[in-house]
Design a protein around this motif. Structure first.
Motif, mmCIF file in Angstrom:
data_model
loop_
_atom_site.group_PDB
_atom_site.id
_atom_site.type_symbol
_atom_site.label_atom_id
_atom_site.label_comp_id
_atom_site.label_asym_id
_atom_site.label_seq_id
_atom_site.Cartn_x
_atom_site.Cartn_y
_atom_site.Cartn_z
ATOM 1 N N SER A 1 -1.445 4.397 -0.983
ATOM 2 C CA SER A 1 -1.696 5.685 -1.611
ATOM 3 C C SER A 1 -0.796 6.690 -0.904
ATOM 4 C CB SER A 1 -3.160 6.083 -1.424
ATOM 5 O OG SER A 1 -3.437 6.253 -0.045
ATOM 6 N N PHE A 2 -0.836 7.936 -1.326
ATOM 7 C CA PHE A 2 -0.036 8.956 -0.643
ATOM 8 C C PHE A 2 -0.390 8.989 0.837
ATOM 9 C CE2 PHE A 2 0.671 13.207 1.023
ATOM 10 C CZ PHE A 2 2.018 13.349 0.758
ATOM 11 N N ALA A 3 -1.688 8.920 1.131
ATOM 12 C CA ALA A 3 -2.126 8.940 2.530
ATOM 13 C C ALA A 3 -1.597 7.721 3.289
ATOM 14 C CB ALA A 3 -3.653 8.986 2.605
ATOM 15 N N GLY A 4 -1.571 6.556 2.639
ATOM 16 C CA GLY A 4 -1.053 5.349 3.266
ATOM 17 C C GLY A 4 0.431 5.458 3.572
ATOM 18 N N TYR A 5 1.205 5.954 2.622
ATOM 19 C CA TYR A 5 2.640 6.127 2.841
ATOM 20 C C TYR A 5 2.899 7.146 3.943
ATOM 21 C CZ TYR A 5 3.409 3.541 -1.466
ATOM 22 O OH TYR A 5 3.431 2.577 -2.428
ATOM 23 N N ALA A 6 2.158 8.248 3.919
ATOM 24 C CA ALA A 6 2.319 9.280 4.947
ATOM 25 C C ALA A 6 1.977 8.713 6.322
ATOM 26 C CB ALA A 6 1.455 10.492 4.628
ATOM 27 N N ALA A 7 0.864 7.995 6.414
ATOM 28 C CA ALA A 7 0.460 7.411 7.697
ATOM 29 C C ALA A 7 1.488 6.401 8.190
ATOM 30 C CB ALA A 7 -0.913 6.756 7.561
ATOM 31 N N ALA A 8 1.975 5.556 7.292
ATOM 32 C CA ALA A 8 2.973 4.548 7.672
ATOM 33 C C ALA A 8 4.253 5.220 8.164
ATOM 34 C CB ALA A 8 3.274 3.628 6.496
ATOM 35 N N GLY A 9 4.696 6.258 7.465
ATOM 36 C CA GLY A 9 5.913 6.955 7.866
ATOM 37 C C GLY A 9 5.775 7.658 9.199
ATOM 38 N N ILE A 10 4.661 8.346 9.390
ATOM 39 C CA ILE A 10 4.433 9.051 10.657
ATOM 40 C C ILE A 10 4.335 8.053 11.805
ATOM 41 C CG2 ILE A 10 2.730 10.437 11.931
ATOM 42 C CD1 ILE A 10 2.198 11.874 9.187
ATOM 43 N N LEU A 11 3.589 6.978 11.591
ATOM 44 C CA LEU A 11 3.452 5.951 12.628
ATOM 45 C C LEU A 11 4.802 5.320 12.963
ATOM 46 C CD1 LEU A 11 1.537 4.390 14.470
ATOM 47 C CD2 LEU A 11 1.063 2.850 12.559
ATOM 48 N N ALA A 12 5.601 5.053 11.952
ATOM 49 C CA ALA A 12 6.930 4.464 12.172
ATOM 50 C C ALA A 12 7.788 5.379 13.038
ATOM 51 C CB ALA A 12 7.625 4.203 10.836
ATOM 52 N N LEU A 13 7.820 6.649 12.690
ATOM 53 C CA LEU A 13 8.642 7.598 13.437
ATOM 54 C C LEU A 13 8.126 7.782 14.863
ATOM 55 C CD1 LEU A 13 11.149 9.276 13.025
ATOM 56 C CD2 LEU A 13 9.731 11.138 12.204
#
Length: 191
Positions: free
Chosen positions: A110-122
């Motif tokens: 979901s949007f929250a999943g993509y946002a969390a994955a991106g933030i965690l990756a960075l």
């Protein structure tokens, strides 16, 4: 459903090759003496498309290829001496990045999943890479005058806008790929 060994080997090789291309897409473009690459994007895509286990394996294959001497790291470098490079921590971080992105997106797309994955990756990329850089410049590489932990993190500010953009674009690519090619979604969970 678990991926076949043949498919896993092929995909690991493919993403290791993409990392090599991403490392050298612009071998002479530098910010503060550090090459600008697209490796973060390919590490994110590996985790998102292959899942946590296979994505991390692909990044491990890339790292191993470089350490045995294949010129796959930035500026076409490779070999065991790469371990001493202050920027080698960022290469190590790509394994964690792929694993974390895969883990998050296997659970929540979901949007929250993509946002969390991106933030965690960075965050993982910066924490592992910057701490390794600080250790390298403090203990075995020549640090500039006045170098400190704060200075090391301050240097990363120059890269943050680019890396935020790359992370956001990577998440959009994954989201679009999931819609267009449902088989791209990591459907296999590690045992």
């Amino acid at each position: 459903m678990e991926m076949s060994k043949t498919k896993e080997i092929v995909l690991c090789g493919l993403f290791a090759a993409l990392m090599a291309v991403g490392a050298n897409v612009s071998p002479f473009l530098m910010i503060g003496g550090v090459p600008v690459t697209l490796q973060l994007m390919f590490a994110i895509l590996a985790g998102g498309m292959l899942g946590r286990r296979t994505g991390a394996k692909a990044m491990t294959v890339y790292l191993a290829l470089g350490l045995v001497g294949a010129p796959v790291f930035a500026q076409f470098k490779g070999g065991p001496s790469s371990l001493l490079s202050p920027t080698f921590g960022f290469v190590i971080s790509f394994i964690a990045v792929a694993f974390a992105v895969g883990m998050v997106l296997e659970r929540k797309r979901s949007f929250a999943g993509y946002a969390a994955a991106g933030i965690l990756a960075l965050l993982l990329n910066y924490i592992i890479g910057t701490n390794f850089m600080y250790a390298a410049l403090s203990f075995w590489a020549e640090a500039p005058s006045g170098f400190s932990y704060t200075v090391a993190w301050g240097w990363m500010a120059a890269y943050l806008p680019l890396d935020l953009g790359v992370t956001a674009v990577s998440m959009v690519i994954l989201q679009r790929l999931y819609k267009v090619v449902p088989s791209v979604q990591p459907q296999y969970v590690s045992k």
